[in-house]
Write an enzyme that holds these catalytic residues in place. Sequence first.
Site, PDB file in Angstrom:
ATOM      1  N   HIS A   1      -4.521   1.526  12.650  1.00 33.28           N
ATOM      2  CA  HIS A   1      -4.849   0.605  13.926  1.00 33.28           C
ATOM      3  C   HIS A   1      -3.443   0.398  14.559  1.00 33.28           C
ATOM      4  O   HIS A   1      -2.391   0.246  13.911  1.00 33.28           O
ATOM      5  CB  HIS A   1      -5.659  -0.431  13.568  1.00 33.28           C
ATOM      6  CG  HIS A   1      -7.191  -0.158  13.149  1.00 33.28           C
ATOM      7  ND1 HIS A   1      -7.954  -1.150  12.431  1.00 33.28           N
ATOM      8  CD2 HIS A   1      -7.666   1.145  12.804  1.00 33.28           C
ATOM      9  CE1 HIS A   1      -8.842  -0.546  11.975  1.00 33.28           C
ATOM     10  NE2 HIS A   1      -8.807   0.681  12.309  1.00 33.28           N
TER      11      HIS A   1
ATOM     12  N   GLU B   1      -2.397  -2.367  15.747  1.00 30.14           N
ATOM     13  CA  GLU B   1      -1.501  -3.713  15.334  1.00 30.14           C
ATOM     14  C   GLU B   1      -0.845  -3.361  14.099  1.00 30.14           C
ATOM     15  O   GLU B   1       0.452  -3.971  13.953  1.00 30.14           O
ATOM     16  CB  GLU B   1      -2.697  -4.939  14.709  1.00 30.14           C
ATOM     17  CG  GLU B   1      -3.805  -5.088  15.840  1.00 30.14           C
ATOM     18  CD  GLU B   1      -4.988  -4.492  15.977  1.00 30.14           C
ATOM     19  OE1 GLU B   1      -4.632  -3.066  15.663  1.00 30.14           O
ATOM     20  OE2 GLU B   1      -6.100  -4.866  16.183  1.00 30.14           O
TER      21      GLU B   1
ATOM     22  N   CYS C   1      -9.428  -5.949  13.687  1.00 28.74           N
ATOM     23  CA  CYS C   1     -10.560  -5.920  12.723  1.00 28.74           C
ATOM     24  C   CYS C   1     -10.123  -7.072  11.737  1.00 28.74           C
ATOM     25  O   CYS C   1      -9.110  -7.535  11.436  1.00 28.74           O
ATOM     26  CB  CYS C   1     -10.405  -4.522  12.300  1.00 28.74           C
ATOM     27  SG  CYS C   1      -9.319  -4.032  11.004  1.00 28.74           S
TER      28      CYS C   1
ATOM     29  N   CYS D   1      -6.603  -6.061   9.756  1.00 21.63           N
ATOM     30  CA  CYS D   1      -5.523  -6.223  10.693  1.00 21.63           C
ATOM     31  C   CYS D   1      -5.207  -7.606  10.763  1.00 21.63           C
ATOM     32  O   CYS D   1      -4.044  -8.022  10.764  1.00 21.63           O
ATOM     33  CB  CYS D   1      -5.626  -5.531  12.037  1.00 21.63           C
ATOM     34  SG  CYS D   1      -5.502  -3.563  12.033  1.00 21.63           S
TER      35      CYS D   1
END
Length: 357
Positions: free
Chosen positions: A57, A59, A82, A91
Amino acid sequence: MTQASAQDLRWLDAAVRYATSFLGTTGDNPCAAALLVAPHSQSLIARAVTARGGRPHPEALALASAGFDAAGSTLYVTLQPCHHWGRTPPCADAIVRSGVMRVVIGVADPDPRTAAAGVARLESAGVEVVIAEHAPSAALHAGHLRHRTNARPYVTAMLVVSPDDKIVSPTSGMARDWLDLQRSRSNAILIGAAAARCQNGPLAVALPGLQARTPLRIVLAGAEGVDRSLNLIGGFSGYRTAIIAESSVSVDAPVSVEVIRVKGALGRPNLAASLAALAEKGIQNLLVEPGTRLTAAMLQAGLVDCFGLITTSQAATDGPPASSSGKVAELIATAGLVQTERQSHGAETLSFFRRPA
Ligand SMILES: NC(=O)c1ccc[n+]([C@@H]2O[C@H](COP(=O)([O-])OP(=O)(O)OC[C@H]3O[C@@H](n4cnc5c(N)ncnc54)[C@H](OP(=O)(O)O)[C@@H]3O)[C@@H](O)[C@H]2O)c1
């Protein structure tokens, strides 16, 4: 929770612009962007978008790239981070560990695994959280939001018509490019079997440099069934094809072509059930390139979220009508879609009609 400032919204705008060029590359995960910004100097420390295929992801990527510089910074993310273990760790935990002090979120994630608990996790660790309800972030993630709230993809239909409401082939530069760009940003393109038979083309992205972004091509079979004589099914193009067919109809396809069986009537798959089946396969953004009948059927079933109507300058008189049920502009209006965007290039125009939020 505090409000987003004008400066926050500008950073979110930048994050959306950054992510937009990667739409269509992140598989079954939303295409999000994360920017880490030093609050006093307002300088960018690191940025990332969801990696190709959907993981890691953004982040996690931005935090890894910033290293210790992340401490004390503001994280701008187009979609709520998430808070669950999937194929990657949460995350929200990585953000807490990094020392980020403030998180500004473009749009909240309706995914129940993330929703309120993700914000609570950040706030309980002393991180300030702002949910900006930023319209461009919501538009960027329309596919993910539709998928999570309605268990179907976000559906964009695109049609090229003449001023006398006939379907025309997008042979010219701009109409072709508009269509190709939309193809490249989608997870899949759906075409009715009748149109696939008439055109018998590869349904690929032809824009230079973006050919590899040709998404999954899906043929919606009717009562006649389909077979490998169709280029999309039997021809070699290097791009994936799937078929949606009602349970009883005959399908003859190589093993490389996935056949999705869906309930229906009179040999035609039910359209809502077809979209639900695609959502189960992780498709969030679907482009439909309808012919005369599919245009009317999709609009009348209320299954189109966005209609892109490309109008050319020349009357076509002998082409197929744009819709089997009245003028296409009237059908679009009856379906509750309103014009939100218009671009023109020479004599060609592209108008987008969307469902109001
Ligand atoms: N120029 C372009 O870019 C472009 C793009 C698309 C289409 N077109 C043109 O449009 C014309 C084809 O229009 P069309 O009306 O025959 O085909 P269409 O609108 O593309 O789609 C209808 C096809 O989908 C099948 N289908 C399966 N389930 C359905 C459902 N639930 N509801 C409606 N249809 C379903 C139909 O099967 P059944 O046969 O069993 O009804 C039929 O094969 C052709 O002339 C084509 O060249 C042009």
